[in-house]
Design a protein around this motif. Structure first.
Motif, PDB file in Angstrom:
ATOM      1  N   ASN A 267     -19.872   5.941  15.526  1.00  0.00           N
ATOM      2  CA  ASN A 267     -19.680   6.841  16.674  1.00  0.00           C
ATOM      3  C   ASN A 267     -19.484   8.267  16.166  1.00  0.00           C
ATOM      4  O   ASN A 267     -18.617   8.521  15.332  1.00  0.00           O
ATOM      5  N   SER A 268     -20.263   9.185  16.673  1.00  0.00           N
ATOM      6  CA  SER A 268     -20.256  10.514  16.047  1.00  0.00           C
ATOM      7  C   SER A 268     -20.367  11.625  17.075  1.00  0.00           C
ATOM      8  O   SER A 268     -20.759  11.412  18.227  1.00  0.00           O
ATOM      9  N   MET A 269     -19.987  12.799  16.602  1.00  0.00           N
ATOM     10  CA  MET A 269     -20.246  14.024  17.362  1.00  0.00           C
ATOM     11  C   MET A 269     -20.986  14.987  16.438  1.00  0.00           C
ATOM     12  O   MET A 269     -20.579  15.208  15.308  1.00  0.00           O
TER      13      MET A 269
ATOM     14  N   TYR B 190     -17.439  11.852  12.409  1.00  0.00           N
ATOM     15  CA  TYR B 190     -17.339  10.544  13.042  1.00  0.00           C
ATOM     16  C   TYR B 190     -16.018  10.415  13.783  1.00  0.00           C
ATOM     17  O   TYR B 190     -14.991  10.967  13.355  1.00  0.00           O
ATOM     18  N   LEU B 191     -16.081   9.706  14.901  1.00  0.00           N
ATOM     19  CA  LEU B 191     -14.999   9.798  15.881  1.00  0.00           C
ATOM     20  C   LEU B 191     -13.852   8.827  15.626  1.00  0.00           C
ATOM     21  O   LEU B 191     -12.865   8.871  16.340  1.00  0.00           O
ATOM     22  N   ASN B 192     -13.984   7.958  14.662  1.00  0.00           N
ATOM     23  CA  ASN B 192     -12.873   7.047  14.406  1.00  0.00           C
ATOM     24  C   ASN B 192     -12.796   6.737  12.910  1.00  0.00           C
ATOM     25  O   ASN B 192     -13.678   7.113  12.144  1.00  0.00           O
TER      26      ASN B 192
ATOM     27  N   LYS C  85     -19.517   0.624  15.855  1.00  0.00           N
ATOM     28  CA  LYS C  85     -18.539   1.633  16.256  1.00  0.00           C
ATOM     29  C   LYS C  85     -18.152   2.613  15.148  1.00  0.00           C
ATOM     30  O   LYS C  85     -17.836   3.766  15.434  1.00  0.00           O
TER      31      LYS C  85
ATOM     32  N   ILE D 135     -22.893  13.746  21.575  1.00  0.00           N
ATOM     33  CA  ILE D 135     -21.922  12.675  21.384  1.00  0.00           C
ATOM     34  C   ILE D 135     -22.688  11.363  21.412  1.00  0.00           C
ATOM     35  O   ILE D 135     -23.423  11.086  22.366  1.00  0.00           O
TER      36      ILE D 135
ATOM     37  N   VAL E  87     -22.140   7.380  21.007  1.00  0.00           N
ATOM     38  CA  VAL E  87     -21.098   6.348  20.991  1.00  0.00           C
ATOM     39  C   VAL E  87     -21.735   4.966  21.154  1.00  0.00           C
ATOM     40  O   VAL E  87     -22.517   4.747  22.080  1.00  0.00           O
TER      41      VAL E  87
ATOM     42  N   ASN F 135     -24.541  20.214  21.351  1.00  0.00           N
ATOM     43  CA  ASN F 135     -23.487  19.229  21.108  1.00  0.00           C
ATOM     44  C   ASN F 135     -24.018  17.852  21.497  1.00  0.00           C
ATOM     45  O   ASN F 135     -24.541  17.678  22.593  1.00  0.00           O
TER      46      ASN F 135
END
Lengths: 444, 141
Positions: free
Chosen positions: A214-216, A245-247, A211, A202, A204, A200
């Motif tokens: 930003n990914s996982m 992507y986180l956003n 921004k 992350i 950021v 995993n």
């Protein structure tokens, strides 16, 4: 390679080197070179015994040097002297003779690098930064047939902005955490071996413009191998990932929105399946070869494809001509998920040489060339954007005592891109960067 | 040195356990001569095992203090005690006539050519963190 070899390699301290703000990625199934933070490597015989089997090492490295191109530009480069101070701690249960314990093994490391630009230019001096890193490695080998491992690495990196002033002058700040858990089993005599690893990551950015990236990333890897010789194995490896992507920020500055209609970066399900061989072919020569299928499976936008785009291959040859000399050659063709666009194909070659003399003198040389083709960039940018990146590092360290060393290092970065980004003063396209450092380090 | 000492301790513990099993065997046979003989060896073995535990504790303390001389002394004590216990184990077997039938656990000695690298190149690589500086994508990003 099991997690505990990470620490063993670090303790050996011969073949590792860090470049300023750059690190070689893992080239699929082969190493692609070596990386290490610029921290002092303690001798296992030193350290403070804090309990039965646990030893605390500490160290500090002070580097003074010169950066010829702080902002990665092709003309009008701004240079500056640099001072870097890196204290570090390491808590481990490796024995004082360097022996790794048979049961539970642990290694906890932390370092905090402070970087100061010794310049009168305020656009440069504001790039001073603290760069913390922390890592933990745990491994338990209860029976020899089943090995459980866990590792986690966190780093907060700061690098020069895309422009000294203006809207793109925010310092690039990247927080990255990589965790991995794995179980390895080798029933019977160990001829057959399986490894299941879950990873995993992350990633950021604290920089506003980045921004949207930003990914996982999650990946499951299954590696099955058959040792047809004691230290040589044929293997099958399958890696399935999931990147999202986180956003929902508008990624218009990073991707091609016009053709896909998407406003955010695309999730993907990268799949890689390879077969190969790795291990010794003679007493002093080892190889790692892999060949197979790859597909990025992006939900929207440009995807990998075609025969070459769907093929991944990697090869590495390691020669130990002398007991204390190691020569590595490697080449690879694969793809990587990218902060800009969707992905890039990476065709690269690399070579390294490490030599140790009389246990005190350590010299290393590392060269790499990468031909990168980025796809899915915004309209108006070359598609594909092609970067040719040449990297070189040379370093010499002399251990005055087992707990003190002095050394010199030189790093070259040369990137040629077909993306001008508005002119030769643009950052991050074509540039040449030299860095030279003198350093001293103390460890205990 | 600590690992070797730990192996000695485990070996001595096995011998004491084995002597105790021999004692049970002698009891079942209701052979007072064998029983007395085995019990005599068992008492001696247990006393030596107790001394070994003290020596092992002292060894660890010396390791913690980095006292090279003390560490070597305690390890030497442990080695001698280990030999004594092994002899007592053999004598206990003689007490009930098992010296020819008990050969101990199978032991495999492995010699590896020192030219062969110690690490295992057949293992897959470890995951790494990609920390390259991201290239700029556009002038209006």
């Amino acid at each position: 390679m099991t997690f505990r070899y990470l620490s063993v390699c670090a303790v050996a301290g011969l073949l590792l080197w860090a470049r300023a703000g750059h690190a070689q990625q893992l080239m699929g199934p082969v190493t692609g070179g070596t990386i290490s933070p610029p921290v002092a490597v303690p001798a296992p015989a030193n350290g403070l015994q804090i309990s039965d089997g646990a030893t605390l090492h500490t160290g500090v490295t002070v580097e003074g040097g010169y950066d010829s191109n702080v902002f990665y530009t092709d003309s009008g480069a701004i240079s500056s002297p640099i001072l870097r101070v890196t204290p570090a701690l390491d808590l481990t249960n490796v024995a004082r003779n360097g022996e790794v314990p048979a049961g539970l093994f642990f290694d906890l490391r932390a370092s905090l690098m402070y970087r100061e630009y010794l310049s009168s230019n305020s656009d440069v001096t504001r790039l001073r930064a603290f760069t913390p890193t922390a890592a933990v490695v745990l491994e338990h080998n209860s029976t020899g047939a089943l090995v459980l491992g866990f590792s986690d690495t966190f780093s907060r990196l700061q690098d020069a902005p895309y422009a000294p002033t203006g809207p793109l002058s925010d310092i690039i700040i990247r927080d990255n955490n990589l965790a991995a858990a794995q179980v390895r089993w080798s029933p019977g005599g160990g001829r057959l071996q399986g490894l299941l690893r879950l990873t995993n990551m992350i990633d950021v950015f604290e920089t506003e413009a980045l921004k949207p990236a930003n990914s996982m990333s999650n990946e499951a890897m299954l590696d099955l191998s058959w040792r047809w010789l004691p230290k040589t194995a044929l293997y099958l490896q399958v890696r399935q990932g999931y990147v999202f992507y986180l956003n929902d920020r508008d990624a218009g500055g990073l991707i091609d929105e016009s053709t896909t209609g998407a406003r955010k970066k695309s999730a993907s399900y990268p799949l890689r399946a390879v077969v190969g061989v790795r291990g010794l072919i003679t007493e002093k020569t080892s190889v790692s070869l892999a060949f197979g299928y790859q597909n990025a499976f992006y939900a929207t936008g440009k995807n990998t494809g075609g025969f070459l785009g769907s093929t991944t291959a990697a090869g590495e040859l390691v020669i130990l001509p002398l007991f204390s000399t190691k020569i590595t050659f490697g080449a690879h063709h694969d793809f990587q998920n990218s902060v800009i666009g969707n992905f890039f194909y990476d065709d690269g070659v690399y070579a390294s040489l490490a030599h140790q003399a009389v246990s005190r003198f350590i010299a290393q040389l590392w060269l790499a060339y990468d031909h990168k083709r980025f796809y899915g960039l915004p309209v108006g940018e070359p598609n594909p954007r092609i970067d040719d990146l040449l990297q070189a590092t040379a370093t010499v360290d002399y251990y005055l005592r087992p707990w003190a060393f002095a050394g010199l290092s030189y790093t070259l970065l040369r990137n040629d891109s077909n993306d001008t980004l508005g002119g030769p003063t643009a950052s991050g396209a074509s540039y040449t960067k030299h860095q030279i450092f003198a350093r001293i380090g103390l460890t205990y | 040195m600590t690992n070797q000492a730990r192996e000695y301790q485990q070996g001595m513990n096995q011998v004491v356990t084995h002597i105790h099993a021999l004692e049970e065997t002698a009891r079942k046979q209701k052979d007072i001569i064998k029983l007395n003989c085995v019990m005599d060896k068992e008492v001696q073995a247990k006393v030596n095992f107790g001394i070994a535990e003290q020596a092992f504790t002292a060894l660890q303390e010396n390791v913690a203090r980095a006292d090279e001389g003390g560490r070597t002394h305690e390890f030497t004590r442990l080695t001698i005690i280990n030999q004594k216990v092994m002899v007592l184990g053999a004598e206990a077997e003689n007490c009930i006539g098992e010296d020819l039938s008990f050969v101990g656990a199978t032991r495999v000695d492995l010699d590896i050519d020192p030219n062969i690298p110690r690490d295992d190149p057949t293992q897959p690589g470890v995951p790494t963190t990609p920390i390259d500086r991201p290239p700029a994508a556009s002038t209006y990003m």
